[in-house]
Design an enzyme around this catalytic site. Structure first.
Site, mmCIF file in Angstrom:
data_model
loop_
_atom_site.group_PDB
_atom_site.id
_atom_site.type_symbol
_atom_site.label_atom_id
_atom_site.label_comp_id
_atom_site.label_asym_id
_atom_site.label_seq_id
_atom_site.Cartn_x
_atom_site.Cartn_y
_atom_site.Cartn_z
ATOM 1 C CE LYS A 57 -3.833 -2.443 2.117
ATOM 2 N NZ LYS A 57 -4.636 -2.778 3.308
ATOM 3 C CD GLN A 101 -3.587 -4.470 6.399
ATOM 4 O OE1 GLN A 101 -3.703 -3.415 5.776
ATOM 5 N NE2 GLN A 101 -3.985 -5.620 5.893
ATOM 6 C CG ASP A 124 -9.582 -0.172 4.939
ATOM 7 O OD1 ASP A 124 -9.271 -0.651 3.838
ATOM 8 O OD2 ASP A 124 -8.838 -0.201 5.937
HETATM 9 N N1 GUN Z 1 -7.020 -6.961 5.946
HETATM 10 C C1 GUN Z 1 -7.333 -7.681 4.833
HETATM 11 N N2 GUN Z 1 -7.834 -6.876 3.874
HETATM 12 C C2 GUN Z 1 -7.846 -5.621 4.384
HETATM 13 C C3 GUN Z 1 -8.241 -4.367 3.869
HETATM 14 O O1 GUN Z 1 -8.721 -4.230 2.728
HETATM 15 N N3 GUN Z 1 -8.082 -3.304 4.700
HETATM 16 C C4 GUN Z 1 -7.591 -3.448 5.969
HETATM 17 N N4 GUN Z 1 -7.502 -2.341 6.715
HETATM 18 N N5 GUN Z 1 -7.218 -4.594 6.481
HETATM 19 C C5 GUN Z 1 -7.343 -5.675 5.688
#
Ligand code: GUN
Length: 292
Positions: A57, A101, A124
């Site tokens: 990311k 996350q 998100d």
């Molecule tokens: N863990 C797995 N996929 C995601 C996501 O798209 N965003 C976040 N914040 N955590 C995750």
């Protein structure tokens, strides 16, 4: 559905278009004298998969010119310490998006943490305000993975109205928001969970199949209806080190009209939608500031 000469839905290529668009948008903001958009990424603990996702990311932000701030916290971080950091980021006018996350270590209450993020900084789209808005067909910020899947389906110009979509997996991150996105486009949606009965038969009814269960090669090609559009959200690492999805690719390929590979399918789309969402949050943030 019709067979395509190239039936592989390549997330790598499609995401590149989004990255190019976002790069131009960021350059244009700077051109007109605005600041660069900024995304704060918070990782608690040392889950190796999460570390890889967070690194990807950050690199994607760098590629398109978005500023990324990283908060790497030990897994001993308390709830109040994490809430304090989120509160600071909420109040920082130069931070547009906040991503925590998941999964969080067990001693932290994920729901409470996610709901402490300002809805307009929730890149998100996991906050109950954003999920609720999606459920009411009035979306604000949409979860990245389902939104990336919608982008892929739109790239092949599928009319979703009346199509039967079967989703395996009912998680808050993928299955549930995926169903909402599709319902909002008048698809007929069946969501299966681990208690569902007759899963192979249900899969066989799908015009479009979306699988997000984290179970390597679970879906067999024989279950799938001829001409089905097959979307594999799973990313599993086998003992050999090889990555594979939740669908047995080789056998599914022959039945599918379109199919996503793993890796290089849905994964890059999730990141592309995160960048798009960061721009969306930035625009909301800039607008809020200009009206006070
Ligand atoms: N863990 C797995 N996929 C995601 C996501 O798209 N965003 C976040 N914040 N955590 C995750």
């Amino acid at each position: 559905m019709e067979q395509s000469p190239n039936k592989i839905l390549c997330g790598k290529t499609l995401s590149q278009q989004v990255l190019t668009d976002v790069t131009y948008q960021v350059a244009e903001f700077v051109n007109i004298g605005q600041r660069v958009p900024s995304l704060a990424v918070v990782l608690v603990g040392d889950n190796p998969a999460s570390q890889v996702y967070v690194r990807n990311k950050k690199n994607a932000c760098h590629k398109v010119g978005i500023n990324s701030l990283e908060f790497l916290l030990p897994d001993t971080t308390s709830q109040s310490e994490l809430l304090k950091i989120i509160n600071q980021l909420n109040n920082d006018v130069n931070v547009d998006g906040i991503l925590v996350q998941l999964p969080l270590p067990k001693h932290l209450d994920s729901k409470l943490i996610i709901d402490s993020i300002l809805p307009n900084k929730d890149v998100d789209g996991f906050h109950r305000y954003n999920m609720g808005s999606l459920a009411l067909k009035d979306p604000n910020i949409c979860p990245c993975t389902p939104h990336g899947v919608m982008y892929m389906l739109d790239s092949i110009k599928l009319d979703l109205a009346g199509k039967h979509v079967v989703i395996l997996g009912a998680s808050n991150i993928v299955g549930r928001p995926m169903a909402l996105e599709l319902i909002n486009r008048d698809a007929t949606v069946t969501i299966c969970n681990s208690k569902s009965k007759n899963v192979p038969e249900l899969v066989g009814l799908a015009d479009i199949l979306v699988v997000a269960i984290g179970n390597p090669n679970f879906v067999r090609g024989e279950w799938i209806k001829e001409g089905c559009v097959v979307i594999d959200v799973g990313i599993n690492r086998l003992e050999s080190g090889k990555l594979c999805g939740d669908i047995d690719y080789e056998s599914a390929y022959h039945r599918a009209s379109y199919i996503t590979p793993v890796p290089g399918g849905v994964g890059p789309m999730t990141i592309a939608m995160l960048l798009k969402n960061t721009i969306h949050c930035y625009q909301l943030n800039i607008k809020e500031k200009s009206t006070v």
